[in-house]
Enzyme design. Structure first.
Site, PDB file in Angstrom:
ATOM      1  N   ASP A 123       1.848   4.458   3.043  1.00 38.25           N
ATOM      2  CA  ASP A 123       0.964   3.374   2.611  1.00 38.25           C
ATOM      3  C   ASP A 123       0.226   3.846   1.360  1.00 38.25           C
ATOM      4  O   ASP A 123      -0.059   5.035   1.213  1.00 38.25           O
ATOM      5  CB  ASP A 123      -0.055   3.030   3.703  1.00 38.25           C
ATOM      6  CG  ASP A 123       0.578   2.368   4.914  1.00 38.25           C
ATOM      7  OD1 ASP A 123       1.597   1.687   4.743  1.00 38.25           O
ATOM      8  OD2 ASP A 123       0.041   2.528   6.024  1.00 38.25           O
ATOM      9  N   ASP A 141       4.669  -4.108   4.197  1.00 37.93           N
ATOM     10  CA  ASP A 141       3.629  -4.811   4.959  1.00 37.93           C
ATOM     11  C   ASP A 141       3.284  -6.143   4.293  1.00 37.93           C
ATOM     12  O   ASP A 141       3.094  -7.157   4.971  1.00 37.93           O
ATOM     13  CB  ASP A 141       2.358  -3.955   5.061  1.00 37.93           C
ATOM     14  CG  ASP A 141       2.574  -2.638   5.779  1.00 37.93           C
ATOM     15  OD1 ASP A 141       3.486  -2.554   6.622  1.00 37.93           O
ATOM     16  OD2 ASP A 141       1.821  -1.689   5.495  1.00 37.93           O
TER      17      ASP A 141
END
EC number: 3.4.23.36
Length: 163
Positions: A123, A141
Site C-alpha cells: 500500500d 483497492d
C-alpha cells in the site's frame, strides 16, 4: 435485458488485465522509490507512504500470525472466479455492470498476486486532512471500490423484473 452475452463479454477481462498491470507497476515503483514508513508529500492532502499490509482492508487481521494471508488469498481467488463467471453471463449492453465487474476482478487479482508473491499487499496512497490519515491503500483497492460503486449504481438504476 439479456442480449449478446457470453463470448462478447469476455473482452472486458482485458480491462481487468490492464488494472492488474497498472496496480503491479505502481507497487513496483512504490517499492523502488519509497522507503518504508517515510511519507513523500505529493499534494497538501496526499502523501505516498510505503506500507506492507498482511491483513485486509484497513489492516483488518494484519497482526495475526500468518493464517490470514492464505485466508485472504483464497477469498480473492474464489471471488474472482465467481465474478469472472458473472461477467461471462452479463449482457454486453450493461456497460456499467461490465466495467464494475472488470475493476473488481482486476483489483482482487492484483492484491492476490501480492499475497502469493510476498505474503503481504503493498500500500502507498495516503490521503489525509491535517493529522488525520485515511487508511493507506493502493491502485487495486481503488479499482475494487470504484467497481463496487458502479455495481451499486447499476443495481439502483436498473428496473427490477420482479413484480
Amino acid at each position: 435485458m439479456v442480449t449478446k452475452k457470453s463470448k462478447k463479454a469476455w473482452p472486458w477481462l482485458w480491462f481487468s488485465v490492464l488494472v492488474i498491470l497498472l496496480d503491479q507497476l505502481s507497487k513496483y515503483l512504490a517499492n523502488h522509490f519509497l522507503s518504508l514508513g517515510h511519507p513523500v508529500k505529493i499534494l497538501p492532502f496526499l502523501n505516498f507512504t510505503l506500507n506492507y499490509n498482511t491483513g485486509a482492508a484497513f489492516s483488518f487481521l494484519g497482526t495475526e500470525n500468518g493464517w490470514q494471508i492464505i485466508f485472504f488469498a483464497a477469498i480473492s481467488f474464489v471471488v474472482s472466479i465467481f465474478l469472472i463467471l458473472w461477467l461471462s453471463r452479463t449482457s454486453r449492453s450493461e456497460i456499467m455492470m461490465l466495467l464494475g465487474l472488470s475493476l473488481i476482478i482486476g483489483g482482487a487479482l492484483g492484491n492476490f498476486i501480492d499475497r502469493l508473491r510476498w505474503s503481504y499487499v503493498t500500500d502507498f496512497i495516503d490521503f489525509h486532512i491535517k493529522d488525520w490519515h485515511f487508511a493507506t491503500f493502493n491502485v487495486a483497492d481503488s479499482a475494487i471500490c470504484v467497481g463496487v460503486f458502479l455495481l451499486i449504481v447499476h443495481m439502483l438504476l436498473t428496473p427490477s423484473s420482479k413484480p
